[in-house]
Design a protein around this motif. Structure first.
Motif, PDB file in Angstrom:
ATOM      1  N   ASP A  66      -4.742   2.495   1.934  1.00 50.13           N
ATOM      2  CA  ASP A  66      -3.311   2.636   2.641  1.00 50.13           C
ATOM      3  C   ASP A  66      -3.823   1.597   3.634  1.00 50.13           C
ATOM      4  O   ASP A  66      -2.980   1.376   4.472  1.00 50.13           O
ATOM      5  CB  ASP A  66      -2.910   3.835   3.228  1.00 50.13           C
ATOM      6  N   ASP A  67      -4.751   0.560   3.706  1.00 52.17           N
ATOM      7  CA  ASP A  67      -4.855  -0.527   4.542  1.00 52.17           C
ATOM      8  C   ASP A  67      -5.698  -1.579   3.747  1.00 52.17           C
ATOM      9  O   ASP A  67      -5.449  -1.563   2.295  1.00 52.17           O
ATOM     10  CB  ASP A  67      -5.682  -0.056   5.637  1.00 52.17           C
ATOM     11  N   GLU A  68      -5.996  -2.566   4.282  1.00 52.36           N
ATOM     12  CA  GLU A  68      -6.387  -3.803   3.643  1.00 52.36           C
ATOM     13  C   GLU A  68      -7.903  -3.897   3.939  1.00 52.36           C
ATOM     14  O   GLU A  68      -8.269  -5.051   3.474  1.00 52.36           O
ATOM     15  CB  GLU A  68      -5.684  -5.046   4.247  1.00 52.36           C
ATOM     16  N   HIS A  69      -8.700  -2.769   3.840  1.00 55.60           N
ATOM     17  CA  HIS A  69     -10.148  -3.016   4.033  1.00 55.60           C
ATOM     18  C   HIS A  69     -10.681  -1.774   3.171  1.00 55.60           C
ATOM     19  O   HIS A  69     -10.250  -0.530   3.314  1.00 55.60           O
ATOM     20  CB  HIS A  69     -10.326  -2.873   5.641  1.00 55.60           C
ATOM     21  N   PRO A  78       0.957  -1.157  -0.059  1.00 54.58           N
ATOM     22  CA  PRO A  78       0.064   0.004  -0.098  1.00 54.58           C
ATOM     23  C   PRO A  78       1.027   1.164   0.036  1.00 54.58           C
ATOM     24  O   PRO A  78       1.894   1.178   0.519  1.00 54.58           O
ATOM     25  CB  PRO A  78      -0.799  -0.015   1.184  1.00 54.58           C
TER      26      PRO A  78
END
Length: 988
Positions: free
Chosen positions: A258-261, A231
């Motif tokens: 910038d995150d996984e969600h 990310p």
């Protein structure tokens, strides 16, 4: 986009199931043409379109796929469609299943949605679906046009149209520019509104199979959302399986994740829901049928197609959703089952290998796809608020009780069947849900409308390409289809095969009625095979016969009836739903008994010699009426037959099209002399007919006797369609005795025009050899002494107006030639008769039957006339005694019939060579040249050489057992002299 355009007809939509009347269905199959079809292809079950009497669906024993062309040609002929008007298209395959389409043309242009689909499994044809029309147009078509089919109250209408394709809508416009039919490429979820917001928890799922990119590389996530990049990421919802776009067609994307969600701050929850559940729907389909066509296309979705609305839509390969209306409805893009519902439409559209895309079937199927994926029969739960779903499919719905005219509501007739099946099979089989899902997907491949459900479901369940040996679940499925009102109904899964009897010969011992009742699903009891009954009547009384059954073949023999009788018959059997199937549906088949001889015939090979013209006979024609009657070769396209019955020419109201609207016309035979023997018994018009008329309430067709103007035949109150050349007979007995012309008339209204008259080999016939039909052949008169018993059998013929019994000294020449013993003015045909008469001596007895109109055969000795009577012996005085019994021993070799029984003493050992062959061998008052010396008191000079003396012994040498008469009453003397002049050897 799909590989072919899916267009769906918009309202007004026809009811999902046209009435299927079992009696009508089986009546349409009771023709020589259908019997011939089955002799070539096996016992195929044919379901007919009752509006136009054409085959709509056929299932049966396997036919090799390479014989498809021949099968299609024969089906076209059953429909009265020229096979040359069918153009073969492509073949679509789905694993071992295939569908090949032939489209119907008229005048070189396509007929919208019409043609034949031939379906095969493992290279074996097991199901044929047809939409065939005998197109009737009064104007020529143009190359850029199509023919639109419009359902009417009494059948179909046909209109030349052009196709106006604008966006999601397709308009079929007539030549005046009016849209006569509209199609769409979209399927909408039409919803009411209720004031509730979306409910339910948010769940976390992988972003599977989507392109992602970081600062240096790109990848596509896997099923778990794994990608291996760093990310922040750019995510583009344009994956290899699911693609999300906005209303302009631009793929949805998210930058700088910038995150996984992905949450609400990144992308609307509705878009995320669509992406996930569209992919889940694909996983479901890949499990049910891994090679399904729909999986080869990217599922394109527009999560926010409507910024405000309560709708969702399938549109020619893409699915669209609305974002809801606060206070009215929740967003449709947040519902898993609504996403999967729309995906289900794609399963239907992309999976077709033939048939049609029926909207109501598709809606019910899509509801089931959503429900089976969620495991919940409630579709769009709480869409309108708590406890207010979109629909539910657990409640069983039945046609026609639950039919509303809304495709979404009506689709539940099908989806409730599927859900019920899923529930039961889940409890019955370890893979019961999978079986149900697979049955749905395969059924949709056949493109059924509701009337086609029985055939399509059985074809989907078939495992070997031969529907005549049943399918793994046929009995269960047929019962469920019938319970929901979309099964085979009163028609059942029964093949009825029978060729109605034509005229029967005079001397037959009975009239065999042979038919077959074959169950298309042998393991299921769709009727009681022993309930079949043949009913017949000759006088209005129903006389049932129990046929003999051998397997599926039945036969019953109608007992013989008098020549000239018209026999009517029909066949019934019981259906499990309690209905009695009656064939024919109304009326009865009829035939006349009797050998016929032609009086006059015309096969039209020499052209049209009949008078014909506009107007009905005796009517002053309206200036606008036209005469269309002509003789020639049929054009081969309905409403004309494909070929003549015989030869090369027929008589038709029009050889190349329908009859004119608002018109009167007629053609009549030349004068035919009906003053012929046997006319009272058997006088009829015989022809072959390939005709079609609208109901008699609208168009009137008649056969009329002129000059009397008596209508002898009229078209029925229902539309008449001859599916092939059929025998046509009209009783003419009431016209006997004069000269008649037979007029074929047609008076049409302003509405639908059908094919009219097509006739070939027209004849007027009467009874062949009427004298032999009326002759008595077994009359016997007993010999004396004692009363004379006369027996005979009346001729087996009607009308039998009278019988007259007479006697005379010679064979009577007629009923007034001699003493009339009896005149029976109401004799029973075929009845044995006995009449006992007094015995004045040896006389001829004869009976003379008559038809009351001049037919009276002469008396023939040994048949209708016989010599009988004779008195006991008397002493020879002035009049010789009457003959007594001679017990034999006579070695006389003369051919003389005389066995002289006067009171002689001879032992009849004469060996004279008397050559007298006279029937009269008595010597009374004759001058025969015989050399006998007769010592009787007779004045004869009989040439016998015996010497007769009164008294003594008889021919056996035994003493006489009766006293000798010594005198004769003067009153009887003249009669006795006459009798003795004709007596011959008694036969007692």
């Amino acid at each position: 986009m799909l590989p072919f355009a899916v267009t769906l007809p918009l309202a007004p939509l026809d009811a999902p199931v046209d009435t299927v009347d079992g009696s009508i269905q089986h009546t349409l199959s009771a023709t020589a043409a259908v019997h011939g079809f089955r002799e070539r292809w096996g016992p195929w079950r044919i379901r007919w379109d009752e509006r136009n009497a054409t085959p709509a669906a056929l299932i049966g024993p396997a036919v090799p796929l390479e014989e498809a062309e021949g099968l299609v040609v024969d089906i076209a002929r059953l429909a009265g469609v020229d096979p040359a008007d069918l153009e073969r298209g492509g073949t679509r395959t789905a694993g071992a299943r295939s569908g090949t389409h032939w489209r119907l043309l008229h005048d070189g242009v396509p007929v919208q949605d019409a043609g034949i689909d031939v379906f095969a499994l493992n290279g074996r044809i097991h199901y044929v679906r047809a939409e065939l029309h005998r197109v009737r147009l009064t104007e020529s078509t143009r190359g850029h046009e199509r023919i639109a089919i419009l359902a009417t109250e009494r059948g179909y209408a046909y209109v030349p149209v052009t196709v106006d394709d604008t966006g999601d809508a397709v308009f079929l416009r007539d030549r005046a520019g009016r849209a006569v039919r509209t199609y769409t490429r979209t399927l909408d979820l039409d919803m009411g509104v209720r004031a509730r917001d979306p409910l339910g928890p948010d769940v976390t799922v992988p972003v599977a199979y989507m392109p992602v990119q970081d600062a240096t590389a790109s990848a596509v996530t896997d099923a778990l959302g794994t990608h291996g990049l760093t990310p922040p990421l750019d995510v583009t919802f344009d994956g290899p399986e699911v693609r999300l776009i906005d209303p302009t067609g631009t793929p949805l994307s998210v930058s700088g994740v910038d995150d996984e969600h992905l949450g609400d701050a990144d992308l609307d929850i509705g878009a995320r829901t669509v992406a996930h559940h569209a992919l889940e729907a694909r996983r479901w389909l890949a499990d049910v049928e891994p090679g399904h066509n729909w999986l080869s296309f990217v599922t394109t979705a527009v999560p926010g197609y409507w910024a405000s609305g309560c709708n969702a839509q399938f549109s020619n390969g893409s699915i669209r959703f609305a974002e809801g209306v606060p206070g009215y409805c929740n967003p449709t893009n947040e519902y898993a089952d609504i996403v999967q519902h729309e995906f289900g439409h794609g399963v239907h559209a992309a999976g077709l290998i033939g048939g049609t895309f029926a909207v109501d079937v598709s809606e019910g199927s899509a509801d089931y796809v959503g429900a089976t994926n969620t495991g919940d029969p409630v579709v769009g739960r709480d869409l309108y608020g708590v406890g207010a779903p979109l629909r539910e499919i657990a409640t069983n719905r039945v046609y026609p009780d639950d039919f509303t005219g809304s495709v979404h509501d009506d689709g539940r007739i099908w989806s409730s069947l599927l859900w019920d099946l899923r529930t039961d099979w889940d409890a019955l089989y370890p893979d019961g849900v999978h079986r149900t899902d697979a049955l749905l997907v395969t059924t949709l491949r056949y493109g059924p409308a509701f009337p086609d459900m029985t055939e399509a479901v059985l074809a989907a369940d078939d495992d070997d390409g031969d529907l005549s040996n049943g399918t793994p679940h046929d009995c269960d499925l047929v019962a469920r289809l019938d319970a929901h009102g979309i099964g085979s109904g009163g028609m059942g899964l029964v093949v009825f095969d029978h060729v109605p009897l034509g005229p029967q010969g005079s001397g037959l011992a009975g009239y065999p009625v042979d038919f077959a009742l074959v169950q298309a699903t042998p393991g299921c009891s769709t009727f009681d095979p022993d309930s079949a009954v043949v009913h017949w009547t000759a006088d209005g009384a129903d006389l049932p016969l129990a046929p003999t059954r051998t397997g599926s073949d039945y036969t019953a023999s109608i007992p013989p009836v008098p020549v000239g009788t018209t026999v009517s018959y029909w066949i019934t059997w019981d259906h499990p739903n309690g209905a009695e199937i009656r064939v024919p549906a109304s009326g009865a088949w009829s035939f006349q008994v009797g050998d016929a001889a032609p009086i006059w015939c015309d096969d039209f090979e020499a052209g049209l010699s009949w008078p014909h013209g506009a107007g009905l006979p005796g009517e002053t024609p309206d200036p606008g009426w036209v005469d269309q009657f002509e003789v020639g070769t049929p054009a081969g396209d309905f409403p004309n037959p494909p070929l003549p019955w015989g030869g090369t020419q027929i008589l038709a109201t029009r050889l190349d099209g329908p009859y004119a609207h608002s018109n009167h016309q007629h053609a009549r035979t030349p004068p035919v002399d009906l003053d012929v023997q046997g006319a009272a018994t058997l006088l009829r018009l015989e022809a072959h007919r390939f005709a079609s008329f609208e109901s008699h309430a609208w168009d009137q067709a008649t056969v009329t006797a002129l000059p009397a103007g008596v209508a002898l035949w009229e078209n029925p109150d229902d539309d008449l369609f001859d599916p092939a050349w059929v025998p046509f007979t009209v009783d003419l007995r009431d016209q006997a005795g004069g000269t008649v012309e037979l007029a074929f008339t047609l008076a049409s209204d302003v509405g639908v025009a059908f094919g009219g008259w097509n006739l070939d080999d027209v004849c007027v016939v009467s009874l062949a050899d009427p004298e032999s039909h009326y002759a008595v052949t077994d009359l016997v008169a007993s010999d004396g002494p004692g009363p004379v018993t006369v027996t005979w059998t009346n001729p087996f013929v009607v009308p039998l107006a009278e019988t007259v019994l007479v006697r005379n000294t010679t064979v009577p020449t007629g009923p007034s030639d001699g003493e009339v013993l009896e005149m029976d003015a109401s004799p029973t045909p075929g009845a044995p008769r006995t009449f006992v008469a007094d015995n004045p001596g040896v006389l001829y007895y004869a009976v003379f039957p008559s038809d009351g109109a001049g037919t009276r055969p002469p008396a023939v000795e040994g048949a209708s006339a016989d010599l009988g009577g004779g008195l006991a012996d008397t002493a020879d005085t002035a009049v010789p005694p009457l003959p007594t019994a001679d017990t034999g021993g006579d070695a006389d070799t003369d051919t003389d019939a005389d066995s002289d029984t006067d009171a002689d003493t001879d032992s009849d050992a004469d060996t004279d060579s008397d050559a007298d062959t006279d029937a009269d061998s008595d010597a009374d008052a004759d001058s025969d040249a015989d050399s006998d010396t007769d010592t009787d008191a007779d004045a004869d000079s009989d040439a016998d050489s015996d010497t007769d003396t009164p008294g003594g012994t008889d021919d056996t040498g035994e003493p006489r057992k009766c006293g000798c008469h010594t005198g004769v009453s003067p009153v009887l003397l003249p009669g006795l002299l006459a009798l003795l002049a004709v007596r011959r050897r008694p036969r007692w």
